[in-house]
Structures are given as C-alpha cells and as structure tokens.
Design a protein around this motif. Structure first.
Motif, PDB file in Angstrom:
ATOM      1  N   ARG A  18       5.949  -2.308 -13.536  1.00  0.00           N
ATOM      2  CA  ARG A  18       7.040  -2.714 -13.023  1.00  0.00           C
ATOM      3  C   ARG A  18       7.648  -1.612 -12.013  1.00  0.00           C
ATOM      4  N   VAL A  19       6.856  -0.342 -11.984  1.00  0.00           N
ATOM      5  CA  VAL A  19       7.510   0.763 -11.279  1.00  0.00           C
ATOM      6  C   VAL A  19       7.046   0.410  -9.766  1.00  0.00           C
ATOM      7  N   ARG A  20       8.205   0.247  -8.835  1.00  0.00           N
ATOM      8  CA  ARG A  20       7.551   0.287  -7.560  1.00  0.00           C
ATOM      9  C   ARG A  20       7.208   1.593  -6.839  1.00  0.00           C
ATOM     10  N   LEU A  21       7.807   2.706  -7.347  1.00  0.00           N
ATOM     11  CA  LEU A  21       7.283   3.917  -6.635  1.00  0.00           C
ATOM     12  C   LEU A  21       7.881   5.074  -7.348  1.00  0.00           C
ATOM     13  N   VAL A  22       7.009   6.152  -7.626  1.00  0.00           N
ATOM     14  CA  VAL A  22       7.391   7.385  -7.998  1.00  0.00           C
ATOM     15  C   VAL A  22       7.540   8.273  -6.863  1.00  0.00           C
ATOM     16  N   ALA A  23       9.040   8.886  -6.748  1.00  0.00           N
ATOM     17  CA  ALA A  23       9.723   9.682  -5.759  1.00  0.00           C
ATOM     18  C   ALA A  23       9.516  11.027  -6.411  1.00  0.00           C
ATOM     19  N   GLY A  47      10.581  26.656  -6.359  1.00  0.00           N
ATOM     20  CA  GLY A  47       9.315  26.878  -5.586  1.00  0.00           C
ATOM     21  C   GLY A  47       8.346  26.312  -6.351  1.00  0.00           C
ATOM     22  N   ALA A  48       8.431  25.661  -7.327  1.00  0.00           N
ATOM     23  CA  ALA A  48       7.155  24.864  -8.285  1.00  0.00           C
ATOM     24  C   ALA A  48       6.629  23.838  -7.285  1.00  0.00           C
ATOM     25  N   VAL A  49       5.236  23.957  -7.176  1.00  0.00           N
ATOM     26  CA  VAL A  49       4.419  23.078  -6.699  1.00  0.00           C
ATOM     27  C   VAL A  49       3.754  21.884  -7.742  1.00  0.00           C
ATOM     28  N   ASN A  50       4.238  20.478  -7.258  1.00  0.00           N
ATOM     29  CA  ASN A  50       3.765  19.775  -8.046  1.00  0.00           C
ATOM     30  C   ASN A  50       2.202  19.296  -7.940  1.00  0.00           C
ATOM     31  N   PRO A  51       1.754  18.908  -8.855  1.00  0.00           N
ATOM     32  CA  PRO A  51       0.308  18.254  -8.646  1.00  0.00           C
ATOM     33  C   PRO A  51       0.128  16.677  -8.061  1.00  0.00           C
ATOM     34  N   ILE A  52       0.476  16.740  -6.700  1.00  0.00           N
ATOM     35  CA  ILE A  52       0.793  15.380  -6.298  1.00  0.00           C
ATOM     36  C   ILE A  52      -0.266  14.531  -6.167  1.00  0.00           C
ATOM     37  N   HIS A  53      -1.700  14.938  -6.071  1.00  0.00           N
ATOM     38  CA  HIS A  53      -2.734  14.101  -6.073  1.00  0.00           C
ATOM     39  C   HIS A  53      -3.042  13.668  -7.687  1.00  0.00           C
ATOM     40  N   THR A  54      -2.574  14.468  -8.586  1.00  0.00           N
ATOM     41  CA  THR A  54      -3.043  14.032 -10.076  1.00  0.00           C
ATOM     42  C   THR A  54      -1.989  12.883 -10.123  1.00  0.00           C
ATOM     43  N   GLY A  86      -0.452   0.818 -11.093  1.00  0.00           N
ATOM     44  CA  GLY A  86       0.142  -0.217 -10.272  1.00  0.00           C
ATOM     45  C   GLY A  86       1.283   0.037  -9.368  1.00  0.00           C
ATOM     46  N   SER A  87       1.542   1.521  -9.490  1.00  0.00           N
ATOM     47  CA  SER A  87       2.830   2.217  -8.607  1.00  0.00           C
ATOM     48  C   SER A  87       2.261   2.944  -7.404  1.00  0.00           C
ATOM     49  N   ARG A  88       3.108   3.328  -6.729  1.00  0.00           N
ATOM     50  CA  ARG A  88       2.981   4.101  -5.242  1.00  0.00           C
ATOM     51  C   ARG A  88       3.763   5.318  -5.563  1.00  0.00           C
ATOM     52  N   ILE A  89       3.455   6.207  -4.604  1.00  0.00           N
ATOM     53  CA  ILE A  89       4.067   7.655  -4.826  1.00  0.00           C
ATOM     54  C   ILE A  89       4.329   8.000  -3.341  1.00  0.00           C
ATOM     55  N   LEU A  90       5.913   8.328  -3.479  1.00  0.00           N
ATOM     56  CA  LEU A  90       6.407   9.249  -2.533  1.00  0.00           C
ATOM     57  C   LEU A  90       6.487  10.520  -2.627  1.00  0.00           C
ATOM     58  N   VAL A  91       6.087  11.455  -1.575  1.00  0.00           N
ATOM     59  CA  VAL A  91       6.101  12.839  -1.580  1.00  0.00           C
ATOM     60  C   VAL A  91       7.217  13.388  -0.499  1.00  0.00           C
ATOM     61  N   ASP A  92       8.324  14.071  -1.134  1.00  0.00           N
ATOM     62  CA  ASP A  92       9.150  14.839  -0.321  1.00  0.00           C
ATOM     63  C   ASP A  92       8.341  15.947   0.040  1.00  0.00           C
ATOM     64  N   GLY A  93       7.988  16.109   1.477  1.00  0.00           N
ATOM     65  CA  GLY A  93       6.969  17.272   1.658  1.00  0.00           C
ATOM     66  C   GLY A  93       7.930  18.377   2.248  1.00  0.00           C
ATOM     67  N   ALA A  94       9.247  18.129   2.243  1.00  0.00           N
ATOM     68  CA  ALA A  94      10.209  19.150   3.283  1.00  0.00           C
ATOM     69  C   ALA A  94       9.795  20.627   3.003  1.00  0.00           C
ATOM     70  N   ILE A 145      -1.715   9.531  -1.075  1.00  0.00           N
ATOM     71  CA  ILE A 145      -0.310   9.610  -1.006  1.00  0.00           C
ATOM     72  C   ILE A 145       0.248   8.559  -0.045  1.00  0.00           C
ATOM     73  N   ASP A 146       0.965   7.584  -0.535  1.00  0.00           N
ATOM     74  CA  ASP A 146       1.375   6.457  -0.164  1.00  0.00           C
ATOM     75  C   ASP A 146       2.385   6.570   0.940  1.00  0.00           C
ATOM     76  N   PHE A 147       3.504   7.598   0.780  1.00  0.00           N
ATOM     77  CA  PHE A 147       4.643   7.810   1.546  1.00  0.00           C
ATOM     78  C   PHE A 147       4.875   9.473   1.480  1.00  0.00           C
ATOM     79  N   LEU A 148       4.789   9.964   2.847  1.00  0.00           N
ATOM     80  CA  LEU A 148       5.218  11.445   3.049  1.00  0.00           C
ATOM     81  C   LEU A 148       6.360  11.366   3.892  1.00  0.00           C
ATOM     82  N   VAL A 149       7.336  12.431   3.599  1.00  0.00           N
ATOM     83  CA  VAL A 149       8.396  12.743   4.322  1.00  0.00           C
ATOM     84  C   VAL A 149       8.396  13.990   4.681  1.00  0.00           C
ATOM     85  N   PHE A 150       8.748  14.411   5.797  1.00  0.00           N
ATOM     86  CA  PHE A 150       9.208  16.138   6.084  1.00  0.00           C
ATOM     87  C   PHE A 150      10.105  16.239   7.338  1.00  0.00           C
ATOM     88  N   SER A 151      10.607  17.453   7.520  1.00  0.00           N
ATOM     89  CA  SER A 151      11.436  17.656   8.531  1.00  0.00           C
ATOM     90  C   SER A 151      10.922  18.713   9.609  1.00  0.00           C
TER      91      SER A 151
END
Length: 446
Positions: free
Chosen positions: A165-170, A179-186, A195-203, A222-228
């Motif tokens: 039922r989880v649409r997305l993990v943001a 400054g901690a880096v998350n293991p985004i591919h894991t 059955g969920s998707r992932i959004l990474v805030d890459g700012a 990585i399904d969604f990526l955002v950055f500035s």
C-alpha cells in the motif's frame, strides 16, 4: 573548450578573494562555509551566460533563428542532465522547475489518488521532502538511530506492515544537517520488492559525487530524482525533476501558457511531456547555467571533488575533537557522508557562535535547524514538553546547531582560520558571549 590544467579548484569559482568589512572596521577575505545552502557560481557558468546572452530568445515561441537556436539548446539540455545522473529517457522525463521544493510538490500532486495512499518519509528530511506529503496522504516517518542514521529495519518493517500500500518512499540522498549519505540503492531494492517506488531528494548529494539512477529493470533503479542547480555552482533559479513518464496522467498542477496543445472554453488538450509540466516562459538562462555547471563538474571529476571535500571534512572533525567544549553531532566516524559538520560550543548559543565567526573572522556559516526541525529535535533530544513550551512562547531559545559545509573550492588554509578562531572563542567564552550576546550588527540597515 573547458579544460583543467591543475588541481587548484579555486580558480573555477567566482568571488572567492572578495574582501569584506568587519564591524571592527578592519577588512578580511571572506570565507564561505555555507555551501549546503547555496554555492557561489562557477566562472565558466557566468562566462557561458554572457556568451549566450546575445542569442537569447523565446523558447517554443517563434520561427526566428534566435528562437529556434534557444529552443534547440533548451530541449537538448535534457539529455545533458540525463547523462549526468545516468537516467534513461526512454521511460523517464526531465522536467525543469524552480527548485527541489517545487519538484517534490509536483510529484505529490501527481501521485495523490486517495487519502488512503501511504507515503513513507524519514526523520532526516528537509521540510521540502516532508510538508508536500502532508494532508494528501497517510504519512509515516522512518526512524533514525541516536547518531542520526536511517533505520533500515524500521523501513522494512513499515513496508511489510502496509504490504503493497506504500505509494512512495521519499528519502534524502544526503542529510543537509549531518551530511549522512543514505544507501539509496539498497532502499530502492527494498521499495521495489514491496511494490513501492522511491524518490531521492538529491539536493545535497548531486553536487558532491557521482550519481546513477540505474536502469529501469534494475531493482536498484531510482524512480524519482530531484535536485537544484543553485547548490551546484549554477545560479539563476532552476531545479530538476527526473520521473517516470507514466505518472503524469492528471492535469498539471500549474497550468497556463506552454502546457496545452488546444484550448476552447469547453475543452483542453494538454501538451506532451515534458512541456505540459513546465507552465509559462521557460527559464532558459537557468538551463544554460545548469548544463555549464555540469560540464565543469564532469571535467573536474566527481570522484576528485568528493575526495577533496571529504579530506577537508575528516581533517576538521579530527581537529574539533581536540577542542574541549565543542560538541559534534551525527556519525563523525563514517566516511559515508558529504562535507557537512554540525557542532555547538558548550555554553554559547548557536546563533551567537555564528555571529562571532562572521564578525570576528568573516566566516559565513549557517545556524539553526536548516529547514529540518524534526531531525534536529531528535538529534538534540528535545522533549515534546519543550516543543510545546516554544509553541506557546516563541521567545524561548530556538534549538539548533552551527553548520559547516564545504564546497570543492574550500582549502585547508581556510579551515585553519576557522580552527584558530574556535580555539580563541572556547578559551575566552565569557568575553565573547558577553560581547556578542546583545550585539546586532546590520551591514545593510533598513
């Protein structure tokens, strides 16, 4: 053609030898340790903006040579961005927005189908990856450990609990606080298995190391990526959303010029992607700045940038540990991080420490909660009772840290200046505290 002749990264960045006045009347060379908020501009970016300016014209709006030239640059830039983050434009699209915040709000709009839908965010997030999900979804937060690192066991437990039922993990790629880096591919693999998707805030991640969205058929995609761009040496206000094409089935969240193919008073035919999601006149100068910045970053080498920044970070952390009275936060032993260091001086509020560094040494830092108040509250063990007291009495002290954040151009000499001033402050806390407690100097009085 842009090339690198040596490893002195400072030559690539504008404004680094600027002399600024101090309240005492003397002058000093400004030192910027607030790169997590925004970076200065690359000289090459400014050069390319000026070089392109005579050719600037409307995008998607004209048949003239300059208009066609501008439109071609604008559209071809999407491939430059996609290549930089290893995105496949067969199934994904690159959408330009003002910033990361607007990009996340756009995703929230398009994913919202039912108030029963579940989004998992984390306790580490910037408000921009928290507030856009509120009100539209059932929102839960993945927990953190005492050092501020993401608890992957809690993530897995929540994915199992909601069983599809989880649409997305943001999730943030790198914390703007610790400054901690998350293991985004894991994390991506876990999400896809449930059955969920992932959004990474890459700012905070994109400017400091290589990024790979991975192929669409990979569990680690990585399904969604955002950055500035403003955090990667490219001002002029552009943000990026890389997202699956099929999620844009709804009407756009912002509508108007450029978003439609046909309009009557009774009918709307929306334009194709990505134009339908880019309302109004495109920010062509922002795009020129972004792709110019990418060219510089790739030429320098993201691995070189990361190695230099982490070398500075490790050096400063080791030196700060030697200074009695300085408290560090987060996991100071891990190299799985970007160049951000939060700290406090015992007995001196964070805002006063920031003042002292600015007014005594011309050192720019950030202090406070960095638009991540729940995370800072956790790291400082702020009780719910105190939070309630602050809600009722905003005059109470605002919890927070002082944050040092390096860019590729910062040097050991600059770090040495910081260490020297911090030692002086700690050695004579009472003097500095009394001097700056009620000292409010405005360089530009209203």
């Amino acid at each position: 053609m842009f090339t690198i002749d040596n490893a002195d990264f400072r030559g690539f960045v504008s404004g680094l030898n600027t002399t600024i006045p101090l309240p005492s009347g003397r002058y000093t060379t400004a030192i910027n340790f607030d790169n997590a908020a925004t970076t200065p501009a690359f000289n090459y970016v400014l050069h390319e903006i000026i070089r392109f300016a005579p050719w600037y014209s409307s995008v998607h709006r004209g048949t003239g040579f300059k208009s066609q030239f501008s439109s071609s640059l604008y559209e071809n830039s999407r491939r430059v961005v996609a290549d930089f983050v290893n995105a496949d434009l067969t199934n994904s699209t690159v959408i330009y927005l003002k910033n990361t915040t607007e990009a996340i709000n756009k995703v929230s709009h398009h994913l919202c189908n039912s108030p029963e839908d579940i989004i998992l965010s984390t306790y580490m997030e910037h408000h921009s990856n928290d507030l856009p999900w509120r009100g539209r979804f059932q929102l839960e937060y993945i927990s953190i450990d005492p050092k501020g690192r993401l608890d992957l066991k809690d993530l897995k437990a929540k994915l199992e609990k909601y069983n599809g039922r989880v649409r997305l993990v943001a999730v943030t790629g790198a914390s703007n606080v610790t400054g901690a880096v998350n293991p985004i591919h894991t994390i991506a693999s876990l999400c896809h298995n449930y059955g969920s998707r992932i959004l990474v805030d890459g700012a905070q991640l994109i400017p400091h190391g290589g990024f790979n969205m991975r192929p669409h058929d990979s569990e680690e995609h990585i399904d969604f990526l955002v950055f500035s761009a403003h955090k990667m040496y490219a001002p002029f206000g552009i943000g990026v959303l890389v997202a699956p094409k099929e999620v844009f089935e709804k009407s756009p969240d912002i509508v108007g010029g450029g978003t439609v193919d046909l309009v009557t008073h009774d009918y709307i035919k929306w334009a194709q992607l990505p134009q339908r999601e880019e309302a109004g006149t495109p920010n062509l100068m922002g795009v020129i700045a972004l792709i110019s910045s990418i060219r510089v970053l790739k030429t320098i080498g993201m691995n070189k940038i990361s190695a230099h920044e982490l070398s500075l970070t490790g050096f400063l952390i080791n030196e700060l540990k030697k200074i009695e009275g300085i408290e560090l936060y987060g996991d100071t032993e891990s190299n799985n991080r970007v160049a951000i260091i939060p700290f406090n001086i015992t007995g001196i509020p964070h805002d006063i420490t920031a003042k002292i560094l600015s007014y005594e040494g011309g050192i720019a830092v950030r202090n406070g909660c960095f638009c991540a108040q729940p995370y800072v509250q956790r790291l400082l063990n702020i009780t719910p009772e105190y939070i309630e007291e602050r809600i009722n009495d905003p005059s109470l002290p605002h919890p927070g840290f002082v944050r040092i954040s390096f860019g590729l151009y910062n040097t050991y000499q600059e770090v040495a200046v910081l260490i020297d001033i911090l030692k002086k402050i700690v050695k004579d806390k009472d003097y500095y505290y009394k001097l700056y407690k009620n000292f409010d100097y405005d360089y530009f009085p209203k």
